[in-house]
Design a protein around this motif. Sequence first.
Motif, PDB file in Angstrom:
ATOM      1  N   LEU A   1       0.791  -1.192   0.197  1.00  0.00           N
ATOM      2  CA  LEU A   1       0.043   0.051   0.084  1.00  0.00           C
ATOM      3  C   LEU A   1       0.976   1.220   0.046  1.00  0.00           C
ATOM      4  O   LEU A   1       0.662   2.242  -0.719  1.00  0.00           O
ATOM      5  CB  LEU A   1      -0.803  -0.005   1.180  1.00  0.00           C
ATOM      6  N   VAL A   2       1.775   1.312   0.948  1.00  0.00           N
ATOM      7  CA  VAL A   2       2.699   2.543   0.796  1.00  0.00           C
ATOM      8  C   VAL A   2       3.444   2.628  -0.263  1.00  0.00           C
ATOM      9  O   VAL A   2       3.618   3.808  -1.057  1.00  0.00           O
ATOM     10  CB  VAL A   2       3.688   2.436   2.151  1.00  0.00           C
ATOM     11  N   VAL A   3       4.010   1.423  -0.963  1.00  0.00           N
ATOM     12  CA  VAL A   3       4.964   1.641  -2.060  1.00  0.00           C
ATOM     13  C   VAL A   3       3.873   2.145  -3.467  1.00  0.00           C
ATOM     14  O   VAL A   3       4.228   2.695  -4.271  1.00  0.00           O
ATOM     15  CB  VAL A   3       5.678   0.289  -2.432  1.00  0.00           C
ATOM     16  N   GLY A   4       2.674   1.447  -3.371  1.00  0.00           N
ATOM     17  CA  GLY A   4       1.606   1.858  -4.340  1.00  0.00           C
ATOM     18  C   GLY A   4       1.409   3.230  -4.322  1.00  0.00           C
ATOM     19  O   GLY A   4       1.341   4.097  -5.394  1.00  0.00           O
ATOM     20  N   ILE A   5       1.151   3.776  -3.364  1.00  0.00           N
ATOM     21  CA  ILE A   5       0.720   5.350  -3.096  1.00  0.00           C
ATOM     22  C   ILE A   5       1.850   6.097  -3.303  1.00  0.00           C
ATOM     23  O   ILE A   5       1.749   7.149  -3.998  1.00  0.00           O
ATOM     24  CB  ILE A   5       0.031   5.442  -1.721  1.00  0.00           C
ATOM     25  N   ALA A   6       3.110   5.749  -2.999  1.00  0.00           N
ATOM     26  CA  ALA A   6       4.266   6.812  -3.170  1.00  0.00           C
ATOM     27  C   ALA A   6       4.646   6.500  -4.836  1.00  0.00           C
ATOM     28  O   ALA A   6       4.966   7.672  -5.547  1.00  0.00           O
ATOM     29  CB  ALA A   6       5.449   5.959  -2.797  1.00  0.00           C
ATOM     30  N   ALA A   7       4.365   5.408  -5.138  1.00  0.00           N
ATOM     31  CA  ALA A   7       4.141   5.401  -7.051  1.00  0.00           C
ATOM     32  C   ALA A   7       3.343   6.373  -7.468  1.00  0.00           C
ATOM     33  O   ALA A   7       3.636   7.065  -8.556  1.00  0.00           O
ATOM     34  CB  ALA A   7       4.459   4.096  -7.300  1.00  0.00           C
ATOM     35  N   ALA A   8       2.045   6.303  -7.202  1.00  0.00           N
ATOM     36  CA  ALA A   8       1.206   7.152  -7.875  1.00  0.00           C
ATOM     37  C   ALA A   8       1.461   8.580  -7.467  1.00  0.00           C
ATOM     38  O   ALA A   8       1.167   9.348  -8.464  1.00  0.00           O
ATOM     39  CB  ALA A   8      -0.386   6.801  -6.966  1.00  0.00           C
ATOM     40  N   LEU A   9       1.880   9.229  -6.267  1.00  0.00           N
ATOM     41  CA  LEU A   9       2.399  10.307  -6.105  1.00  0.00           C
ATOM     42  C   LEU A   9       3.473  10.757  -7.069  1.00  0.00           C
ATOM     43  O   LEU A   9       3.336  11.936  -7.563  1.00  0.00           O
ATOM     44  CB  LEU A   9       2.512  10.449  -4.626  1.00  0.00           C
ATOM     45  N   GLY A  10       4.462   9.766  -7.240  1.00  0.00           N
ATOM     46  CA  GLY A  10       5.563  10.237  -7.878  1.00  0.00           C
ATOM     47  C   GLY A  10       5.022  10.303  -9.377  1.00  0.00           C
ATOM     48  O   GLY A  10       5.623  11.426 -10.201  1.00  0.00           O
TER      49      GLY A  10
END
Length: 61
Positions: free
Chosen positions: A7-16
């Motif tokens: 979840l954290v990696v996915g949200i960080a990728a979406a933000l980036g």
Amino acid sequence: MELILALVVGIAAALGAGALSGIKIGGAELGNELASYMGMLYGLIAGGGAVVIGLALTTFV
């Protein structure tokens, strides 16, 4: 534990990805900083929902 990390990696990728696409699309007209902020917002809206739905489906499969 893996679900939280995903979840954290996915949200960080979406933000980036949102920030980078915002700079590419609207950087010249709005300025890079404002375009990246707006891109992060819209990236989080679209990508965050997709990450949560994807993880929910993966949990039940």
